[in-house]
Design a protein around this motif. Structure first.
Motif, PDB file in Angstrom:
ATOM      1  N   HIS A  37       6.497   3.422 -10.540  1.00 46.54           N
ATOM      2  CA  HIS A  37       6.470   4.739  -9.903  1.00 46.54           C
ATOM      3  C   HIS A  37       7.807   5.467 -10.074  1.00 46.54           C
ATOM      4  O   HIS A  37       7.833   6.692 -10.224  1.00 46.54           O
ATOM      5  CB  HIS A  37       6.110   4.613  -8.418  1.00 46.54           C
ATOM      6  CG  HIS A  37       4.643   4.478  -8.162  1.00 46.54           C
ATOM      7  ND1 HIS A  37       4.020   3.261  -8.022  1.00 46.54           N
ATOM      8  CD2 HIS A  37       3.662   5.415  -8.056  1.00 46.54           C
ATOM      9  CE1 HIS A  37       2.729   3.443  -7.818  1.00 46.54           C
ATOM     10  NE2 HIS A  37       2.482   4.737  -7.832  1.00 46.54           N
ATOM     11  N   ARG A  78       0.830  -1.209   0.000  1.00 45.04           N
ATOM     12  CA  ARG A  78       0.000   0.000   0.000  1.00 45.04           C
ATOM     13  C   ARG A  78       0.860   1.252   0.000  1.00 45.04           C
ATOM     14  O   ARG A  78       0.536   2.242  -0.652  1.00 45.04           O
ATOM     15  CB  ARG A  78      -0.916  -0.010   1.226  1.00 45.04           C
ATOM     16  CG  ARG A  78      -2.005  -1.078   1.172  1.00 45.04           C
ATOM     17  CD  ARG A  78      -2.867  -1.027   2.416  1.00 45.04           C
ATOM     18  NE  ARG A  78      -3.860  -2.095   2.412  1.00 45.04           N
ATOM     19  CZ  ARG A  78      -3.999  -2.992   3.381  1.00 45.04           C
ATOM     20  NH1 ARG A  78      -3.186  -2.962   4.435  1.00 45.04           N
ATOM     21  NH2 ARG A  78      -4.931  -3.915   3.301  1.00 45.04           N
ATOM     22  N   GLU A 130       8.577  11.018  -2.064  1.00 49.14           N
ATOM     23  CA  GLU A 130       8.062   9.768  -1.501  1.00 49.14           C
ATOM     24  C   GLU A 130       8.800   8.556  -2.060  1.00 49.14           C
ATOM     25  O   GLU A 130       8.815   7.492  -1.429  1.00 49.14           O
ATOM     26  CB  GLU A 130       6.559   9.667  -1.768  1.00 49.14           C
ATOM     27  CG  GLU A 130       5.760  10.687  -0.959  1.00 49.14           C
ATOM     28  CD  GLU A 130       4.263  10.634  -1.262  1.00 49.14           C
ATOM     29  OE1 GLU A 130       3.845   9.756  -2.053  1.00 49.14           O
ATOM     30  OE2 GLU A 130       3.522  11.461  -0.703  1.00 49.14           O
ATOM     31  N   THR A 177       3.275   9.440  -4.644  1.00 50.32           N
ATOM     32  CA  THR A 177       2.762  10.526  -5.508  1.00 50.32           C
ATOM     33  C   THR A 177       3.836  11.542  -5.903  1.00 50.32           C
ATOM     34  O   THR A 177       3.536  12.479  -6.641  1.00 50.32           O
ATOM     35  CB  THR A 177       1.619  11.279  -4.788  1.00 50.32           C
ATOM     36  OG1 THR A 177       2.113  11.814  -3.546  1.00 50.32           O
ATOM     37  CG2 THR A 177       0.435  10.362  -4.525  1.00 50.32           C
ATOM     38  N   ASP A 208       2.208   1.663  -3.538  1.00 56.05           N
ATOM     39  CA  ASP A 208       1.127   1.996  -4.482  1.00 56.05           C
ATOM     40  C   ASP A 208       0.671   3.444  -4.358  1.00 56.05           C
ATOM     41  O   ASP A 208       0.147   4.018  -5.318  1.00 56.05           O
ATOM     42  CB  ASP A 208      -0.076   1.077  -4.265  1.00 56.05           C
ATOM     43  CG  ASP A 208       0.192  -0.338  -4.765  1.00 56.05           C
ATOM     44  OD1 ASP A 208       1.137  -0.507  -5.560  1.00 56.05           O
ATOM     45  OD2 ASP A 208      -0.531  -1.268  -4.355  1.00 56.05           O
ATOM     46  N   ASN A 209       0.849   4.042  -3.186  1.00 57.09           N
ATOM     47  CA  ASN A 209       0.359   5.404  -2.940  1.00 57.09           C
ATOM     48  C   ASN A 209       1.430   6.475  -3.109  1.00 57.09           C
ATOM     49  O   ASN A 209       1.250   7.615  -2.671  1.00 57.09           O
ATOM     50  CB  ASN A 209      -0.252   5.497  -1.539  1.00 57.09           C
ATOM     51  CG  ASN A 209      -1.591   4.779  -1.460  1.00 57.09           C
ATOM     52  OD1 ASN A 209      -2.502   5.057  -2.232  1.00 57.09           O
ATOM     53  ND2 ASN A 209      -1.700   3.838  -0.544  1.00 57.09           N
TER      54      ASN A 209
END
Length: 358
Positions: free
Chosen positions: A59, A18, A28, A24, A21-22
């Motif tokens: 990402h 999680r 991060e 942004t 996946d988050n």
């Protein structure tokens, strides 16, 4: 995650998933790198999910952090980063689009070390990246020459066409160069290669096989020129050593000495085989990069279409696995909640009995 680590509790694979996946922002990315490292060195290190690895690299590319992607890939043991074929293809495609051929070569190195040349698309992209890097004539250390040769050889073995034969020939030539200068142990140590001597002999065997191959199979003149120049250079060095003009201070293994003594034989065989290839019309005047470009134009589209079908199936599989983990997590939370409630009820009963006695 910080609270979990502070309480010295294990972080679950779902929690780290999680977090990744988050992501942004680039900031991060840096934070996630730290937590991936901590997770790798935690009791749950074996449970870093494939979709988490895939998401991490996606990402990194999305937020212009390819340097972080490559750092974690190169230090895969410390971060647990062992990508699948699709993720490797993403990294290769990103580097090639930006014309970062050295970066693409670094990705192919990792594919070679993990022996992940299974998909035709990975083979085509990898060989194109290697040819693009080789044509820039980079100054290579012997380790880079070994890795470039190993990548060309292993990926080339997957293609039974002109690109495959030319890549194998060039790969064996580079490995033979390292073998002649540093010994066979330097060739196979740390690489998925055969430990028996004779990589220049294997290059000549590729030429022999090309002589009896189908008409459409040809060897690039560029690869032949490299092997020819290498044999001439080795022959000159060998002659100087024999005449006493050069002395080798390092001890040389007997098998390496025997291999170096065959340079004249290899040079003679090369001339004969080169003449045979010319007479049979099995020499392609185009460079290795041109051959790879042609192969990519002809076959990459169909290969990627097949990959897309597999990728969609894998996404569904990952989603099923994720849902199963979420359900298991919820069930575990319910059990813990029931246990807490039971303990609270038992504590309340004890407290009530104590009050009545008073």
């Amino acid at each position: 995650m910080d609270r979990t680590y502070d309480r010295k509790l294990p972080v679950s694979s779902l929690t780290i998933s999680r977090f990744v996946d988050n992501i942004t922002s680039r900031e991060e990315i840096d934070q996630a790198e730290y937590y991936l490292y901590k997770f790798r060195h935690s009791p749950n290190c074996w449970y870093l999910r494939d979709w988490t690895i895939h998401s991490w690299f996606r990402h990194c590319l999305k937020h212009n952090a390819r340097d972080k992607a490559m750092y974690t890939l190169k230090n895969k043991v410390q971060f647990g980063m062992f990508p699948d074929d699709f993720t490797f293809n993403l990294l290769l495609d990103s580097s090639l689009k930006d014309k970062d051929y050295k970066g693409a070569f670094s990705v192919v190195e990792e594919i070679m070390l993990q022996e992940a040349f299974d998909l035709p698309s990975t083979q085509i992209l990898s060989l194109y990246a290697l040819a693009s890097y080789f044509v820039t004539k980079p100054k290579l250390t012997w380790e880079e020459e070994r890795n470039l040769g190993a990548s060309l050889l292993i990926a080339g073995l997957k293609q039974d066409n002109s690109v495959g034969f030319s890549s194998r020939l060039l790969g064996c030539s580079l490995l033979g160069k390292v073998e002649m200068s540093r010994g066979i142990r330097a060739v196979f140590s740390g690489a998925p290669l055969m430990w028996t001597p004779g990589y220049l002999n294997r290059a000549l065997l590729v030429m022999e096989k090309a002589c009896s191959a189908a008409e459409h199979v040809k060897i690039s003149q560029e690869a032949l020129d490299y092997l020819s120049g290498l044999l001439q250079e080795l022959y000159a060095t060998r002659t100087a050593e024999t005449e006493g003009e050069a002395k080798t201070e390092e001890a040389i293994d007997e098998e390496d000495q025997l291999e170096r003594a065959k340079v004249l034989e290899y040079a003679s065989r090369f001339k004969d085989l080169n003449s045979q290839l010319q007479s049979l019309g099995h020499i392609d005047t185009h460079g290795l990069l041109a051959l790879n470009s042609s192969l990519a134009q002809e076959e990459l589209g169909a290969a990627e279409a097949a990959d897309l079908v597999q990728y969609k199936e894998r996404l569904l599989e990952w989603e099923r696995e994720r849902r199963a983990l979420v359900q298991r997590e919820e069930e575990q939370r319910e059990r813990l909640q029931q246990q807490r409630e039971a303990k609270a009820a038992e504590k309340a009963k004890k407290s009530a009995r104590t009050m009545r006695r008073r």
